[in-house]
Design a protein around this motif. Structure first.
Motif, mmCIF file in Angstrom:
data_model
loop_
_atom_site.group_PDB
_atom_site.id
_atom_site.type_symbol
_atom_site.label_atom_id
_atom_site.label_comp_id
_atom_site.label_asym_id
_atom_site.label_seq_id
_atom_site.Cartn_x
_atom_site.Cartn_y
_atom_site.Cartn_z
ATOM 1 N N LEU A 246 0.839 -1.214 0.000
ATOM 2 C CA LEU A 246 0.000 0.000 0.000
ATOM 3 C C LEU A 246 0.869 1.257 0.000
ATOM 4 C CD1 LEU A 246 -2.939 1.217 0.429
ATOM 5 C CD2 LEU A 246 -2.318 1.365 2.849
ATOM 6 N N LYS B 250 -14.394 0.091 0.332
ATOM 7 C CA LYS B 250 -14.029 0.756 1.576
ATOM 8 C C LYS B 250 -14.007 2.268 1.383
ATOM 9 C CE LYS B 250 -10.662 1.169 5.328
ATOM 10 N NZ LYS B 250 -9.288 0.978 5.821
ATOM 11 N N PHE C 260 -13.528 6.101 3.604
ATOM 12 C CA PHE C 260 -12.810 6.641 4.760
ATOM 13 C C PHE C 260 -13.503 7.892 5.281
ATOM 14 C CE2 PHE C 260 -8.730 4.352 4.918
ATOM 15 C CZ PHE C 260 -8.782 3.664 3.716
ATOM 16 N N TYR D 257 -8.552 10.656 7.294
ATOM 17 C CA TYR D 257 -7.532 11.015 6.312
ATOM 18 C C TYR D 257 -8.013 12.038 5.272
ATOM 19 C CZ TYR D 257 -5.440 6.675 8.108
ATOM 20 O OH TYR D 257 -4.936 5.676 8.895
ATOM 21 N N HIS E 101 -13.975 2.943 7.315
ATOM 22 C CA HIS E 101 -12.978 3.390 8.293
ATOM 23 C C HIS E 101 -13.655 4.514 9.067
ATOM 24 C CE1 HIS E 101 -8.662 4.440 9.505
ATOM 25 N NE2 HIS E 101 -9.458 5.281 10.175
ATOM 26 N N HIS F 210 -11.644 -2.567 11.430
ATOM 27 C CA HIS F 210 -10.713 -2.346 12.560
ATOM 28 C C HIS F 210 -11.334 -1.591 13.734
ATOM 29 C CE1 HIS F 210 -10.070 1.523 10.571
ATOM 30 N NE2 HIS F 210 -9.326 1.014 9.618
ATOM 31 N N CYS G 35 -0.963 2.814 14.418
ATOM 32 C CA CYS G 35 -1.921 2.332 13.431
ATOM 33 C C CYS G 35 -3.225 3.080 13.689
ATOM 34 C CB CYS G 35 -2.133 0.824 13.543
ATOM 35 S SG CYS G 35 -2.801 0.301 15.135
ATOM 36 N N SER G 36 -4.115 3.039 12.689
ATOM 37 C CA SER G 36 -5.402 3.717 12.852
ATOM 38 C C SER G 36 -6.512 2.772 12.428
ATOM 39 C CB SER G 36 -5.464 4.969 11.993
ATOM 40 O OG SER G 36 -4.457 5.864 12.419
ATOM 41 N N ASP H 146 -5.736 -6.148 9.325
ATOM 42 C CA ASP H 146 -5.338 -4.822 8.823
ATOM 43 C C ASP H 146 -3.819 -4.808 8.625
ATOM 44 O OD1 ASP H 146 -5.470 -2.277 7.897
ATOM 45 O OD2 ASP H 146 -5.975 -1.329 9.802
ATOM 46 N N CYS I 43 -0.557 -4.070 7.596
ATOM 47 C CA CYS I 43 -0.019 -2.922 6.870
ATOM 48 C C CYS I 43 1.366 -2.638 7.449
ATOM 49 C CB CYS I 43 -0.969 -1.733 7.044
ATOM 50 S SG CYS I 43 -0.607 -0.365 5.922
ATOM 51 N N ASN J 218 1.118 4.796 9.168
ATOM 52 C CA ASN J 218 0.166 4.065 10.011
ATOM 53 C C ASN J 218 0.110 2.603 9.605
ATOM 54 O OD1 ASN J 218 -2.636 6.297 10.745
ATOM 55 N ND2 ASN J 218 -0.460 6.743 10.648
ATOM 56 N N GLY J 219 0.364 1.710 10.520
ATOM 57 C CA GLY J 219 0.139 0.316 10.196
ATOM 58 C C GLY J 219 0.950 -0.638 11.052
HETATM 59 N N1 DUC Z 1 -4.994 2.162 9.045
HETATM 60 C C1 DUC Z 1 -3.748 1.748 9.192
HETATM 61 O O1 DUC Z 1 -3.269 1.578 10.326
HETATM 62 N N2 DUC Z 1 -2.988 1.549 8.097
HETATM 63 C C2 DUC Z 1 -3.476 1.665 6.777
HETATM 64 C C3 DUC Z 1 -4.743 2.353 6.625
HETATM 65 C C4 DUC Z 1 -5.554 2.435 7.856
HETATM 66 O O2 DUC Z 1 -6.708 2.776 7.785
#
Ligand code: DUC
Ligand code: ZN
Ligand code: ZN
Length: 466
Positions: free
Chosen positions: A64, A151, A153, A156, A184, A241, A290-291, A320, A322, A342-343
């Motif tokens: 990603l 998906k 959001f 962001y 998200h 998540h 992470c988010s 998730d 990432c 984030n991940g």
């Molecule tokens: N959250 C994350 O932690 N990483 C990728 C995208 C997201 O929504």
């Protein structure tokens, strides 16, 4: 070639029973009472072990582009790591970035995955905004491309964000064409204000990533998404998540009211915390940015999430996945937590981490299998080809040893990461053997599969549509 898996206990969502499983080619062809299968086949002895459907990780992000870099697992490294951990299908997120043509984003994702995967794979589509063209593309993806989930959001802004009007239009489209909207759910506009205020106060450490994404802004967005889906005539909504008690309460209330609302959580929210990981000294906490963020151990989140898994208010556990390396990637945010990519990477560990929940008395064996394999297959249009051990299904099978032990470490994992989010965790169980479409690809820690053997899975509609 036929193979009889003998002596094991087959686990499905409705129960556990001793049985022998006959595989012919890529398919499961029969379930026999113990000792009653054919005698002229190769055998795989599963005595004392569980025989479960291969795991389906419904939320991964291989390669990603995010936060000024790329997730560090390719489809090659990430799907091989998944296989080691007993996951035989991933559903990754193809990406349409704001302003791009949806089909171009999808083609780019096929190009990344094609010929590189070790296990089967499917795609959801991230819509980086909604307009007339992307709404038309949603129909085309559902009808022709085997992509039945999108998906959006609420977080962001400027990257992937959709406003409420865009979300409503996509939900109305999904209501018409049978797709699931994955959300998200964090209020990104408010979060950006908190981030700017924190940075202006000189609060730059990784823990401020969590502190500027409070539970209230996850719960608020979850509530708003549920209300927008109601306006779209109960469009199927899947919250990704989910990390926090109050967001879970919103999902539970909607489900109690009979709504078409579903949610997943991830192992990081079940095991890791704001204080112990994100709040680690210095810049160390960046590993766990992470988010949605990790939540406080002084609140009820982890207890409530395990309860939500038992009660089915949380239907699925995905990772998730990432991953970003600490060196050069997470380090982009030294001195400014908002620049940390984030991940968290975990595709290799989901089956084990959730099994530990069984050992700890938090989940039944049946719910373990349901949340990691059967429900993801049903939710995302792969059932009964995947997610179940029954004649006619793909022979994606994990032999799991409840007497084995797994120690998670960067020294032994197969993900392309220079650290592990679960370093030193000990699991009272172990992936013993993994079959993907009838082929033994992992046996006692050794790899026997190959890059490119994984196939793209066009998906149907969700089994949970009403
Ligand atoms: N959250 C994350 O932690 N990483 C990728 C995208 C997201 O929504
Ligand atoms: Zn997300
Ligand atoms: Zn994600």
């Amino acid at each position: 070639m036929t193979l009889l898996i003998t002596g094991g206990t087959v686990i499905g969502p409705t129960g556990a029973s001793p049985a022998d499983v006959l595989v012919d080619g890529e398919k499961i062809v029969a379930i026999h009472a113990p000792g009653t299968g054919p005698s002229d086949t190769e055998t795989l002895d599963a005595t004392g072990k569980y025989v479960i459907p291969g795991g389906i990780d419904a939320h991964t992000h291989m390669e990603l582009p995010f936060g000024g870099t790329f997730a560090s697992d390719t489809f090659d490294t990430g799907t091989k790591a998944a296989a080691f951990g007993g996951t035989t299908t991933i559903i990754d997120f193809a990406v349409q970035r704001t302003g791009e043509v949806v089909q171009d984003g999808l083609a780019a994702w096929h190009a990344k995955a094609d010929g590189n995967c070790h296990v089967d794979y499917a795609f959801h589509m991230i819509l980086g905004g909604v307009d007339d063209d992307s709404l038309k593309a949603m129909d085309q993806l559902v009808n022709d491309e085997g992509i039945s989930s999108f998906k959006l959001f609420m977080a962001y802004p400027g990257v992937f964000y959709s406003d409420d009007g865009q979300i409503l239009r996509a939900m109305q489209k999904a209501r018409d064409n049978g797709a699931v909207i994955m959300m998200h759910a964090e209020n990104g506009i408010a979060i950006d204000v908190l981030i700017q205020q924190a940075l202006a106060r000189g609060e730059t450490d990784p823990i401020h990533h969590g502190l500027t994404r409070p539970e209230a802004l996850e719960a608020e967005a979850t509530h708003r998404a549920i209300m927008l889906a109601e306006v779209a005539q109960d469009c199927p909504l899947y919250i990704v998540h989910l990390s926090a008690s109050r967001a879970l309460a919103e999902v539970a209330a909607a489900r109690d009211a009979g709504r078409n609302v579903f949610a997943e959580t991830c192992p990081q929210y079940l095991y890791l915390t704001l204080e112990d990981q994100l709040g680690a000294p210095g810049f160390e906490g960046a590993k766990w940015v992470c988010s949605t963020p990790l939540r406080s151990k002084h609140e009820s989140h982890q207890r409530d999430l395990w309860q939500g898994l038992r009660s089915n208010d949380l239907a699925i556990v995905s990772t998730d996945h990432c991953p970003f390396c600490f060196k050069d990637q997470k380090e982009l945010g030294v001195g400014d937590f908002s620049k940390i990519p984030n991940g968290i990477g975990g595709v290799e560990h989901r089956v084990d981490l959730l099994y530990q929940g069984v050992v700890d008395g938090k989940l039944s064996l049946e719910r373990w299998v349901e949340t990691i394999a059967t429900t993801p297959a049903r939710m995302f249009g792969l059932y009964p080809r995947k997610g179940v051990i029954q004649p006619g299904s793909d022979a994606d099978i994990v032999v799991y040893d409840p007497n084995g032990r797994t120690r998670i470490s960067v020294e032994t994992h197969h993900m392309n990461m220079d650290h592990s989010a679960y370093e030193g965790y000990e699991i009272a169980g172990k992936v013993d053997t993994v079959l993907s479409r009838g082929e033994v690809i992992v046996r006692e820690g050794a790899y026997h599969g190959s890059k490119g053997r994984g196939q793209y899975l066009p998906r149907g509609l969700s089994s949970y549509l009403v």
